[in-house]
Design a protein around this motif. Structure first.
Motif, PDB file in Angstrom:
ATOM      1  N   ASP A 290       0.697  -1.072  -0.032  1.00  0.00           N
ATOM      2  CA  ASP A 290      -0.053   0.059   0.061  1.00  0.00           C
ATOM      3  C   ASP A 290       0.863   1.362  -0.028  1.00  0.00           C
ATOM      4  N   PRO A 291       0.353   2.423  -0.324  1.00  0.00           N
ATOM      5  CA  PRO A 291       1.079   3.629  -0.563  1.00  0.00           C
ATOM      6  C   PRO A 291       1.776   3.917   0.964  1.00  0.00           C
ATOM      7  N   GLY A 292       2.981   4.159   1.024  1.00  0.00           N
ATOM      8  CA  GLY A 292       3.612   4.599   2.295  1.00  0.00           C
ATOM      9  C   GLY A 292       4.022   3.449   3.275  1.00  0.00           C
ATOM     10  N   LEU A 293       3.586   2.119   2.936  1.00  0.00           N
ATOM     11  CA  LEU A 293       3.769   0.947   3.874  1.00  0.00           C
ATOM     12  C   LEU A 293       4.509  -0.023   2.865  1.00  0.00           C
ATOM     13  N   PRO A 294       5.962   0.308   2.589  1.00  0.00           N
ATOM     14  CA  PRO A 294       6.613  -0.720   1.783  1.00  0.00           C
ATOM     15  C   PRO A 294       7.036  -2.013   2.597  1.00  0.00           C
ATOM     16  N   THR A 295       6.979  -2.058   3.753  1.00  0.00           N
ATOM     17  CA  THR A 295       7.391  -3.118   4.588  1.00  0.00           C
ATOM     18  C   THR A 295       6.472  -4.251   5.067  1.00  0.00           C
ATOM     19  N   VAL A 296       4.995  -3.792   4.902  1.00  0.00           N
ATOM     20  CA  VAL A 296       4.174  -4.562   5.877  1.00  0.00           C
ATOM     21  C   VAL A 296       3.577  -5.821   5.179  1.00  0.00           C
ATOM     22  N   ARG A 297       3.966  -5.857   3.884  1.00  0.00           N
ATOM     23  CA  ARG A 297       3.599  -7.188   3.200  1.00  0.00           C
ATOM     24  C   ARG A 297       4.689  -8.410   3.590  1.00  0.00           C
ATOM     25  N   ALA A 298       5.734  -8.144   3.632  1.00  0.00           N
ATOM     26  CA  ALA A 298       6.840  -9.030   4.006  1.00  0.00           C
ATOM     27  C   ALA A 298       6.559  -9.626   5.498  1.00  0.00           C
ATOM     28  N   PHE A 299       6.254  -8.724   6.240  1.00  0.00           N
ATOM     29  CA  PHE A 299       5.716  -8.842   7.648  1.00  0.00           C
ATOM     30  C   PHE A 299       4.627  -9.987   7.871  1.00  0.00           C
ATOM     31  N   GLN A 300       3.571  -9.758   6.685  1.00  0.00           N
ATOM     32  CA  GLN A 300       2.487 -10.594   6.691  1.00  0.00           C
ATOM     33  C   GLN A 300       2.679 -11.713   6.419  1.00  0.00           C
ATOM     34  N   ALA A 301       3.585 -11.899   5.318  1.00  0.00           N
ATOM     35  CA  ALA A 301       3.814 -13.151   4.435  1.00  0.00           C
ATOM     36  C   ALA A 301       4.538 -14.048   5.559  1.00  0.00           C
ATOM     37  N   ALA A 302       5.648 -13.571   6.337  1.00  0.00           N
ATOM     38  CA  ALA A 302       6.352 -14.087   7.400  1.00  0.00           C
ATOM     39  C   ALA A 302       5.383 -14.905   8.393  1.00  0.00           C
ATOM     40  N   GLN A 303       4.258 -13.953   8.973  1.00  0.00           N
ATOM     41  CA  GLN A 303       3.373 -14.444  10.004  1.00  0.00           C
ATOM     42  C   GLN A 303       2.563 -15.621   9.108  1.00  0.00           C
ATOM     43  N   GLY A 304       2.489 -15.354   7.841  1.00  0.00           N
ATOM     44  CA  GLY A 304       1.711 -16.528   7.191  1.00  0.00           C
ATOM     45  C   GLY A 304       2.288 -17.925   7.235  1.00  0.00           C
ATOM     46  N   THR A 305       3.653 -17.899   6.899  1.00  0.00           N
ATOM     47  CA  THR A 305       4.392 -19.037   6.962  1.00  0.00           C
ATOM     48  C   THR A 305       4.271 -19.767   8.353  1.00  0.00           C
ATOM     49  N   VAL A 306       4.612 -18.949   9.301  1.00  0.00           N
ATOM     50  CA  VAL A 306       4.433 -19.646  10.721  1.00  0.00           C
ATOM     51  C   VAL A 306       2.946 -20.318  10.769  1.00  0.00           C
ATOM     52  N   ALA A 307       1.858 -19.387  10.394  1.00  0.00           N
ATOM     53  CA  ALA A 307       0.640 -19.851  10.669  1.00  0.00           C
ATOM     54  C   ALA A 307       0.118 -21.160   9.811  1.00  0.00           C
ATOM     55  N   LEU A 308       0.862 -21.097   8.863  1.00  0.00           N
ATOM     56  CA  LEU A 308       0.630 -22.236   7.776  1.00  0.00           C
ATOM     57  C   LEU A 308       1.056 -23.706   8.341  1.00  0.00           C
ATOM     58  N   ARG A 309       2.159 -23.579   8.902  1.00  0.00           N
ATOM     59  CA  ARG A 309       2.864 -24.776   9.477  1.00  0.00           C
ATOM     60  C   ARG A 309       1.875 -25.114  10.773  1.00  0.00           C
ATOM     61  N   TRP A 310       1.469 -24.158  11.484  1.00  0.00           N
ATOM     62  CA  TRP A 310       0.553 -24.651  12.568  1.00  0.00           C
ATOM     63  C   TRP A 310      -0.866 -25.077  12.233  1.00  0.00           C
ATOM     64  N   LEU A 311      -1.150 -24.553  10.971  1.00  0.00           N
ATOM     65  CA  LEU A 311      -2.488 -25.141  10.580  1.00  0.00           C
ATOM     66  C   LEU A 311      -2.208 -26.522  10.194  1.00  0.00           C
ATOM     67  N   ARG A 312      -1.448 -26.803   9.525  1.00  0.00           N
ATOM     68  CA  ARG A 312      -1.081 -28.230   8.990  1.00  0.00           C
ATOM     69  C   ARG A 312      -0.940 -29.042  10.126  1.00  0.00           C
ATOM     70  N   THR A 313      -0.797 -28.792  11.230  1.00  0.00           N
ATOM     71  CA  THR A 313      -0.605 -29.745  12.502  1.00  0.00           C
ATOM     72  C   THR A 313      -1.962 -29.804  12.961  1.00  0.00           C
ATOM     73  N   LEU A 314      -2.941 -28.961  12.575  1.00  0.00           N
ATOM     74  CA  LEU A 314      -4.378 -29.035  13.028  1.00  0.00           C
ATOM     75  C   LEU A 314      -5.418 -29.735  12.274  1.00  0.00           C
ATOM     76  N   VAL A 315      -4.745 -30.093  10.832  1.00  0.00           N
ATOM     77  CA  VAL A 315      -5.718 -31.114  10.125  1.00  0.00           C
ATOM     78  C   VAL A 315      -5.166 -32.018   9.400  1.00  0.00           C
ATOM     79  N   ASP A 316      -5.954 -33.019   9.233  1.00  0.00           N
ATOM     80  CA  ASP A 316      -5.359 -34.272   8.663  1.00  0.00           C
ATOM     81  C   ASP A 316      -5.745 -34.304   7.122  1.00  0.00           C
ATOM     82  N   TRP A 317      -5.036 -33.644   6.561  1.00  0.00           N
ATOM     83  CA  TRP A 317      -5.376 -33.441   4.904  1.00  0.00           C
ATOM     84  C   TRP A 317      -4.106 -34.048   4.081  1.00  0.00           C
ATOM     85  N   THR A 318      -3.988 -35.233   4.141  1.00  0.00           N
ATOM     86  CA  THR A 318      -3.038 -35.760   3.412  1.00  0.00           C
ATOM     87  C   THR A 318      -3.123 -35.751   1.743  1.00  0.00           C
TER      88      THR A 318
END
Length: 318
Positions: A290-318
């Motif tokens: 977004d305008p004036g916010l050049p760093t926020v997307r990388a921070f969101q993506a990094a949180q998403g990587t952690v959250a995805l690992r967490w999610l994959r421990t909660l569901v049994d979708w092989t």
């Protein structure tokens, strides 16, 4: 294992001295003495001023200010923060609002200057436990919600938490993890239940991160309240957990186990909430800045990587 090189929670700050004269005059007049010293504060993404100031007579305050030209959404965030902070109970661990300004294309807040610092990163166990205990106490104090006009989480965030469902309609966005693409329909179905899982009668902060916390000798303070809404404590804790792991702290299940509220989250609701915040962080992280916010997307993506690992421990979708 926690992330070792997380992106910093820092945006583009404007020095206090670069504020236009009419804002300087308002600050000096409101505080009753001219500002003689200022110190820009790190942390946070707002594309404006965030500075501690000291006046000629020794008065101290914290100044937040942003121009409409910097980002179209930031001024409204400051306006919301002013309304919410002014209405918080006196016992809430939040800086008190001194005054607010809204004119000539600028929105500014004068807040109590807290004698504290951001938590040490990587997270230290003793400090993190202090933070979690303070958040639990906050939930105690803000249940039932003390703000009669506070919006419910679904009213505030309904459009924000539709990442998986939007992708199911519009197509898998480029760069999305393959596992997510294969299970997109299941993820969208979980996300469709987020309102029920997140609803409650507690006033939530909804932006819990290390850069929105100040640690003093006797208290943990929470700053930056523009997103506050009424909901379930599980929602705040679930959204907080990925940033903790990303910034060198324990993995999300361990963080939740530290909390009285986190340790009793219903497992089904937890899976829904983790799926929802994973979709939010990952799909937002793929968007252009977004305008004036050049760093926020990388921070969101990094949180998403952690959250995805967490999610994959909660569901049994092989």
């Amino acid at each position: 294992m926690a992330e070792t090189t997380p992106p910093p929670a820092e945006g583009v700050r404007v020095p206090y001295d670069d504020l236009p004269p009419h804002v300087h005059e308002w600050v000096d007049g409101t505080l009753g003495s001219p500002v003689t010293r200022s110190e820009t504060q790190p942390g946070g993404f707002s594309p404006g001023v965030a500075a501690r100031v000291v006046c000629a007579d020794g008065t101290r305050a914290f100044v937040k200010a942003v121009a409409e030209s910097a980002n179209p959404h930031s001024p409204d965030m400051h306006r919301r923060e002013a309304r919410i902070t002014a209405a918080l109970p006196a016992a809430a661990p939040a800086p008190k609002l001194v005054a607010s300004y809204d004119d000539h294309g600028w929105v500014a807040l004068l807040l109590e200057d807290i004698d504290g610092r951001h938590p040490h990163l990587p997270w230290r166990d003793d400090e993190l436990r202090r933070v979690v205990a303070a958040v639990d106490e906050l939930f105690d104090d803000l249940t039932p919600c003390p703000l009669p006009d506070a919006p419910a989480v679904d009213a505030s965030w309904r459009d924000e938490f539709s990442g998986w469902r939007d992708a199911a309609v519009d197509g898998v966005p480029a760069g999305l993890d393959d596992w997510c693409g294969r299970h997109l329909d299941r993820l969208a179905e979980l996300e469709s239940r987020w309102v029920e899982a997140a609803s409650g009668e507690t006033l939530l902060h909804l932006d819990l991160r290390a850069d929105n916390m100040l640690v003093s000798d006797d208290r943990v303070w929470l700053v930056d309240w523009p997103w506050a809404a009424r909901g379930a404590p599980a929602f705040d804790l679930t959204a907080f957990a990925p940033s903790v792991a990303m910034q060198g702290g324990p993995q999300p299940p361990e963080l939740l186990a530290m909390s009285r509220y986190g340790s009793r989250i219903d497992p089904e609701a937890l899976t829904v909430l983790v799926a929802t915040i994973t979709g939010y962080f990952l799909t937002r992280g793929l968007r252009p800045p977004d305008p004036g916010l050049p760093t926020v997307r990388a921070f969101q993506a990094a949180q998403g990587t952690v959250a995805l690992r967490w999610l994959r421990t909660l569901v049994d979708w092989t």
